[in-house]
Design an enzyme around this catalytic site. Sequence first.
Site, PDB file in Angstrom:
ATOM      1  N   GLY A 121       0.821  -1.212   0.000  1.00 26.69           N
ATOM      2  CA  GLY A 121       0.000   0.000   0.000  1.00 26.69           C
ATOM      3  C   GLY A 121       0.847   1.251   0.000  1.00 26.69           C
ATOM      4  N   ASP A 122       1.833   1.305   0.886  1.00 26.05           N
ATOM      5  CA  ASP A 122       2.728   2.457   0.954  1.00 26.05           C
ATOM      6  C   ASP A 122       3.546   2.607  -0.321  1.00 26.05           C
ATOM      7  OD1 ASP A 122       2.498   3.610   3.726  1.00 26.05           O
ATOM      8  OD2 ASP A 122       2.950   1.550   4.263  1.00 26.05           O
ATOM      9  N   LEU A 123       4.057   1.506  -0.823  1.00 27.15           N
ATOM     10  CA  LEU A 123       4.922   1.557  -1.992  1.00 27.15           C
ATOM     11  C   LEU A 123       4.154   1.992  -3.231  1.00 27.15           C
ATOM     12  CD1 LEU A 123       6.957  -1.707  -1.324  1.00 27.15           C
ATOM     13  CD2 LEU A 123       7.647   0.649  -0.849  1.00 27.15           C
ATOM     14  N   GLY A 182       3.609   5.618  -3.007  1.00 28.27           N
ATOM     15  CA  GLY A 182       4.844   6.307  -3.341  1.00 28.27           C
ATOM     16  C   GLY A 182       5.048   6.435  -4.842  1.00 28.27           C
TER      17      GLY A 182
END
Length: 400
Positions: free
Chosen positions: A169-171, A174
Amino acid sequence: MTTRKPLQGVRVLELGTLVAAPFAGKIFAEFGAEVIKVEAPETGDPLRNWRAMHDDTSVWWYVQSRNKKSITVDMRKEEGQDLIRSLAKEVDIVIENFRPGTLEKWGIGYDVLSKLNPGLIMVRISGYGQTGPYRNKPGFGSVAEAIGGLRYLTGYPDLPPVRVGVAIGDLTAGLYAVIGGMMALQARDKSPEKKGQMVDVALYEAVFSLLEGVLPEYDLKGLVRERTGSTLPGIAPSNTYLCADGKYLVIGANGDNIFKRLMHAIGRSDIAEDPRFANNQGRADHVTYIDQVIGEWTMKHPLKEAQRLLDEAAVPVGPIYSIEDIAEDEHYQERGMLEEIELPDGESVKFPGVVPKLSETPGGHEWVGPKLGEHNEEIFEKLLQLDPAVLALLKEKRAI
């Protein structure tokens, strides 16, 4: 001669911590942008202390912060906020991943910074976005993967949903931050007034964007896609198969001609020419039978032998690699994806190579993640032209 990188001349101020915003900053830095990472004095980014450590510093930190410059600023202090406002005048892009309203509370939100620098692009990453009823909720990648619909689809139907083995999710957020930042930069540089804008990236929306046709399938047909383990629903054959030596092989033969080649390769020409299996829909209707046939064949061969036979038949096939397998793979090596880097103490370590690969202006590695505040003097004295006496006072106040 050093090749010019595509983002040389672009300056980025990174205010985020941990994963999403710093991952975006890493990509900007790999392709030549000057990325100034702001960290809390004394403690720094928490990522410095996550997972495997080397000389009191996370190995992940060295990877995620390569090519960046580290400065220390306490953004909760008035003096620190003044520094951020001064820096905002000197940069093209600000990346942040605080909860909405946090920077506004500190007097360094887009409303303030864009007045100081009308060409500024502010890329904002948060759990739920800058607007909407959930905007004030704390957001985390794991929760975004859940509410974004991905975890519902991940795992086996008779077991609880599971996570992907990385912070997907974070990647993903990003990546969207970089895409949005570059789009906004392009729009600014093409407009007569050179005006910047805000880029709003929500973690849950980044995840939701990956769900293929799940929404229209539900809206038009009432279909709710469920967890299906290692199979690809409605696409056949595409699965994971056990080999004679206990290793697993992934085979994707859902193209009509590829399926025929697969069946001929495993000695089932009768199935290759059966009209029931001539297209994907027919194969999907009989996927259990087809998977059984393929599985019976793979169980007669060790993985490398099965892979060799299918490679020769031009069938998409591959083993499930651990990081140990990746580190020894000749293709990874040939493509520069296992880059040999020297850490500050002189020890050599493999880093992931840069993605994507540009033919004329490629990205690359210049240095590993910096020490905390390593570039304070360079940025504060040379870029902002602050007097050393002023810096000494700021340090005394623990603002830097």
